[in-house]
Every structure is written in C-alpha cells, then in structure tokens.
Design a protein around this motif. Structure first.
Motif, PDB file in Angstrom:
ATOM      1  N   LEU B  87      41.895  50.232  67.724  1.00 52.94           N
ATOM      2  CA  LEU B  87      42.258  48.934  67.173  1.00 52.94           C
ATOM      3  C   LEU B  87      41.764  47.831  68.098  1.00 52.94           C
ATOM      4  N   LEU B  88      41.353  46.732  67.496  1.00 57.82           N
ATOM      5  CA  LEU B  88      41.023  45.551  68.291  1.00 57.82           C
ATOM      6  C   LEU B  88      42.313  45.012  68.898  1.00 57.82           C
ATOM      7  N   TYR B  89      42.287  44.760  70.201  1.00 57.47           N
ATOM      8  CA  TYR B  89      43.483  44.252  70.883  1.00 57.47           C
ATOM      9  C   TYR B  89      43.292  42.817  71.361  1.00 57.47           C
ATOM     10  N   GLU B  90      42.128  42.526  71.923  1.00 59.25           N
ATOM     11  CA  GLU B  90      41.843  41.157  72.361  1.00 59.25           C
ATOM     12  C   GLU B  90      40.483  40.725  71.839  1.00 59.25           C
ATOM     13  N   TYR B  91      40.391  39.452  71.526  1.00 57.23           N
ATOM     14  CA  TYR B  91      39.129  38.886  71.041  1.00 57.23           C
ATOM     15  C   TYR B  91      38.951  37.533  71.698  1.00 57.23           C
ATOM     16  N   GLU B  92      37.825  37.365  72.316  1.00 60.16           N
ATOM     17  CA  GLU B  92      37.515  36.097  72.967  1.00 60.16           C
ATOM     18  C   GLU B  92      36.112  35.697  72.538  1.00 60.16           C
ATOM     19  N   THR B  93      35.932  34.441  72.203  1.00 57.97           N
ATOM     20  CA  THR B  93      34.594  34.010  71.822  1.00 57.97           C
ATOM     21  C   THR B  93      34.352  32.577  72.240  1.00 57.97           C
ATOM     22  N   GLU B  94      33.104  32.285  72.481  1.00 56.14           N
ATOM     23  CA  GLU B  94      32.668  30.915  72.736  1.00 56.14           C
ATOM     24  C   GLU B  94      31.556  30.627  71.744  1.00 56.14           C
TER      25      GLU B  94
END
Lengths: 148, 166
Positions: B87-94
């Motif tokens: 499962l995706l737990y953290e998502y960070e984007t710029e």
C-alpha cells in the motif's frame, strides 16, 4: 478564465473550499478500466481496489481506495485554490493513515497555516487532510501553492 | 484485521520482492514516457479530477496533465524493477513545471531508504522527471508498506488476483 481562490491578501486561517467524493466500488472498477485503457502495462484489472477476494488475500477486510484517488481530491482542492501556483511551484507531502472503503464519503479539506515570501511570490503553506463522514482522517499532510 | 494466515509470496506476475532484496541506493532503469491527451481524459474520468486546463486549454499553451498523473509514471519505475504490491503510505511531490502531453519525459529514480516499524516493512523511493528540453517537471518521494500483514506472518500465500503487469 479560471481564477484561483487565494490572493496575496488571503489570511492565515482561511479554509480552502473542500472537495468531496462518495467512494463506490463500481467507480473503482470503472477507474481500473480507465487506467487499463490509459496505461495498459500496469495493474491487472482485479486487485485490492476492485476485488474482495484479492483484498482479503492481502490481509484487508475489503477493497480499499487507491491512494492516488484520494490524493487527487487534495490536488483538486489545491488546483481550485491556487491554479497556476499549484501547477508550477505546488508541493504536497501526505501520509495515508487510514484506508478508505467503498462506503466512505471522503472530503479533502485544508486551512492556510503560514505565508512565506518566496522571491516576488508568496508561498501559502496549508494543513491538508482527507476525512471520512465520521470525521476520521484518512490522509494528513501539508501542501503549498504560490501566489505570484 | 482478517483471518489471513500468510503474506503473499507469489502473485499473478511472479514472486514478490522481499524486504531483504531492496538495496538502498539501487537505481531504477531510466524510462522515457510521453503522456497523451487520451490518457488525460482517462485520468480525469477515473479520478473525477476535472479542470478546464486539463480538458480544454490552459495558460501554459494547450491542455496540461493533472499533477497526480505523476503517480503512475513514477510507480512504473519501481514496478519495472521490483514486484511490489503493498500500500502507498507516503506521497510527496513538487510540481516544478506543468506536466504536458505529447512531450517526451525522462524519469530516473532509486530506492532511497527502507525500515521496519511496528512490525511492518517500508521502502522509500524517489523519482525525478525532466522533459525533452531538460526542464525539471516534477520530483516525487514515495513510501510503500510492503504488506498489510505484519512481518511475523509467514510469507507463503499465493494471490493471483492482484499484480502489477510490468
């Protein structure tokens, strides 16, 4: 002409217009169909987002919402708030802390926490989250957009 | 959580990559990708993420992609090298510059960390995307938990119903 909600004079504490979505297994199945059409190399059509047995075999009690589906609600909210300043210069950092199930009504919310000068622009830092109809949070994080 | 007694070892694709097989610093095979207008339509329909700039026109010269279309692009790099469900737990984007269709995008990334917490196995990876002119488009960092079940549950089950095709 698409206008952003946030302007340079918007104050800390301002609540971003929320974005809601009713979760539905039928939608998730349809979504996988769209993803298959757009990206034929990725998931099988049945998976933990669309199939009860597939989810249970992974240890889930039921299919869960795909993370990107819920994150899209935050992105949609930030888009309405910042428009160009989200597309070019926007940042998001989020944790998925609770699964979304097919009966959940999810709402992305946000509030401006801080305004930081960045060159000639202002970066608006927001606390953002996606919550269920019960008030339980499924996603928590920080997002920011620029107002130039 | 459920009565499941084993973590998945094999799925419809192959053997799942196990925690010990992830090497911090290991780079993904760089990829080139061109997103299409059709893919934008499918994404908007699938995620109910609609905006005039995605569907009609934008100040950036034509339609642009919803920023979350970077999700799949980066995940594909991971899936091409490792067989991960989880499962995706953290998502960070710029979002550095607009993600545009019909432009050649170059993606590169690597495994940046892994750890065990509360008896769950986590991996972290990062991906950077530039366009055909070398302009930075986005950077993203993700954390996936490899299994819903804790790591003290034996990994021996088969789940042919879920897999990543890459």
């Amino acid at each position: 002409m698409v206008m952003a909600t946030i302007t340079r004079s918007t104050e800390v504490g301002f609540e971003l217009p929320p974005v809601s979505m009713q979760m539905q297994l039928e939608h998730w199945i349809e979504r996988e169909d769209y993803q298959q059409k757009g990206n034929p190399g990725f998931h099988g059509a049945t998976n933990i987002h669309t199939d009860v047995e597939a989810a249970r075999l992974e240890g889930l009690k039921a299919p869960v919402a795909g993370g990107p589906l819920l994150l899209s609600q935050i992105s949609h909210m930030m888009m309405l708030a910042f428009a160009e300043g989200w597309i070019q210069g926007g940042k998001l950092s989020a944790k998925i802390v609770r699964p979304g199930y097919a009966t959940d009504f999810m709402t992305a919310k946000g509030v401006i926490r801080e305004k930081i000068p960045e060159g000639s622009a202002i970066r608006f830092v927001c606390d953002v989250w996606v919550e269920k109809q019960t008030g339980e949070k499924a996603i928590v994080g920080t997002a920011s957009g620029l107002v130039r | 959580m459920t009565e499941t007694k084993a973590r998945v070892l094999y799925d419809g694709k192959a053997k799942r990559t196990e925690y010990d097989e992830f090497e911090i610093g290991s780079e993904f095979t760089p990829a080139e990708l061109t997103l299409t207008l059709e893919q934008i339509d499918y994404f908007c329909q699938g995620n109910h993420d609609y905006h005039e700039w995605y569907s009609v026109d934008s100040p950036f010269g034509g339609r642009i992609c919803p920023p979350l279309m970077n999700y799949r692009a980066a995940r594909d790099l991971l899936s091409a090298k490792y067989n991960v469900r989880g499962l995706l737990y953290e998502y960070e984007t710029e979002n550095i510059n607009p993600l545009k269709p019909n432009r050649k995008l170059r993606l590169s990334g690597k495994i940046t960390n892994k750890w065990i917490k509360r008896d769950k196995e986590f991996i972290e990876y990062s991906v950077a995307c530039v366009d055909e002119d070398g302009m930075d488009i986005f950077r993203t960092r993700r954390v996936h938990v490899l299994d819903v079940l804790p790591r003290n549950v034996p990994r021996s089950a088969t789940n042919e119903k879920t897999f990543n095709k890459l």
